[in-house]
Design a protein around this motif. Structure first.
Motif, short mmCIF file in Angstrom:
data_model
loop_
_atom_site.label_atom_id
_atom_site.label_comp_id
_atom_site.label_asym_id
_atom_site.label_seq_id
_atom_site.Cartn_x
_atom_site.Cartn_y
_atom_site.Cartn_z
N ASP A 8 -6.52 -14.45 -28.35
CA ASP A 8 -5.80 -14.22 -29.57
C ASP A 8 -4.29 -13.80 -29.53
O ASP A 8 -3.81 -12.97 -30.06
N ASP A 19 -6.02 -18.29 -33.47
CA ASP A 19 -7.09 -17.49 -31.97
C ASP A 19 -8.04 -18.23 -32.00
O ASP A 19 -9.17 -19.05 -32.81
N THR A 52 -10.85 -16.20 -32.33
CA THR A 52 -11.88 -15.29 -32.00
C THR A 52 -13.39 -15.28 -32.72
O THR A 52 -13.32 -16.37 -33.97
N ALA A 55 -13.56 -13.43 -35.93
CA ALA A 55 -13.25 -12.97 -37.68
C ALA A 55 -12.62 -15.03 -37.48
O ALA A 55 -12.47 -15.38 -38.80
N GLU A 59 -12.29 -9.27 -35.64
CA GLU A 59 -10.37 -10.21 -35.19
C GLU A 59 -10.16 -9.75 -33.93
O GLU A 59 -9.21 -10.93 -33.24
N HIS A 60 -10.94 -8.36 -33.56
CA HIS A 60 -10.48 -8.29 -31.78
C HIS A 60 -11.61 -8.83 -31.09
O HIS A 60 -11.90 -8.77 -29.75
N ASP A 71 -1.33 -9.19 -29.38
CA ASP A 71 -2.37 -9.74 -30.77
C ASP A 71 -2.03 -7.81 -31.08
O ASP A 71 -2.24 -7.68 -32.17
N ARG A 97 -0.74 -9.00 -34.96
CA ARG A 97 -1.37 -7.37 -36.38
C ARG A 97 -1.41 -6.54 -36.67
O ARG A 97 -1.44 -6.36 -37.69
#
Length: 237
Positions: free
Chosen positions: A122, A139, A141, A143, A158-159, A189, A193
């Motif tokens: 990401d 990304d 990920t 998410a 997201e992580h 990120d 983010r």
């Protein structure tokens, strides 16, 4: 309390690339940024973000970034550089137990006028043309995968990476080719983010050297309350 910004920049302000990094509230600085120029003058740059908050994550990020820029500049293939970093991590597992997300960008060469990018995880690459900022990467990920299917995403996903340097298979490495990115921005990120796209664009439009712009971006991330390490690398057009 956030640690003071630590800026790692080229020794000459007239170089097109520069970067800055801020540790933030994490126990360890697990981000890394670097550049390498081959004997033929081809420039490769990278940002890597270690997985987790540990000394091993930080070491893996630095190793991945340093190895990848050299392979990319010498081989002319940033995707090959990601896989070379993968081989390095997996072959030295006992010595290097960490893992990292990474994005690598390779500038034009004598026989290749375009920028080439490769990434896992990401970290992101963005292009600024003086008017708008556009993303060049997607990304890896959970998410992002769920969002692509139209599903509701829990913030913690997201992580969670679906692809990293250690786990990547050749077909999983993200690749992109860009004719002219203008000003190129690579970020971890901890930046993307916490800092909105218009604020990133304003920081790039504010002038100064590449390193000064990168420092401005990580400062904005810190002011926004990022909970992660924040790293930005800028290559001016």
């Amino acid at each position: 309390m956030n640690a003071a910004a630590t800026v790692d920049r080229p020794s000459h302000d007239d170089r097109p690339e520069g970067w800055a990094s801020r540790q933030g509230p994490r126990r360890h600085q697990a981000d890394a940024a670097t550049s390498y120029r081959s004997a033929t003058g081809r420039l490769a740059v990278a940002v890597a973000d270690g997985v987790g908050d540990s000394a091993a994550a930080g070491f893996a990020a630095r190793l991945v970034a340093d190895h990848a820029v050299r392979v990319a500049a010498l081989e002319g293939r940033p995707d090959v550089a990601v896989l070379a970093a993968h081989d390095l991590l997996t072959s030295a597992h006992d010595l290097v137990p960490g893992d990292a997300a990474a994005v690598i960008a390779l500038g034009p060469g004598a026989d290749d006028p375009r920028w080439r990018l490769a990434w896992v995880g990401d970290c992101r690459a963005l292009a600024w043309d003086g008017r708008s900022l556009r993303s060049l990467t997607a990304d890896h990920t959970v998410a992002a995968a769920l969002r692509a299917r139209g599903l509701t995403v829990h913030p913690r996903l997201e992580h969670v990476l679906t692809v990293s340097t250690r786990t990547a298979r050749p077909q999983e490495v993200g690749v992109a080719v860009v004719d002219d990115p203008g000003t190129l921005l690579l970020v971890s990120d901890g930046v993307h983010r916490s800092v909105a796209t218009p604020d990133l664009a304003a920081a790039l439009a504010g002038g100064g050297s590449a390193a000064e712009r990168a420092e401005r971006i990580v400062g904005i991330a810190a002011a926004a309350g990022t909970g992660d390490n924040a790293t930005a690398l800028v290559v001016t057009g």
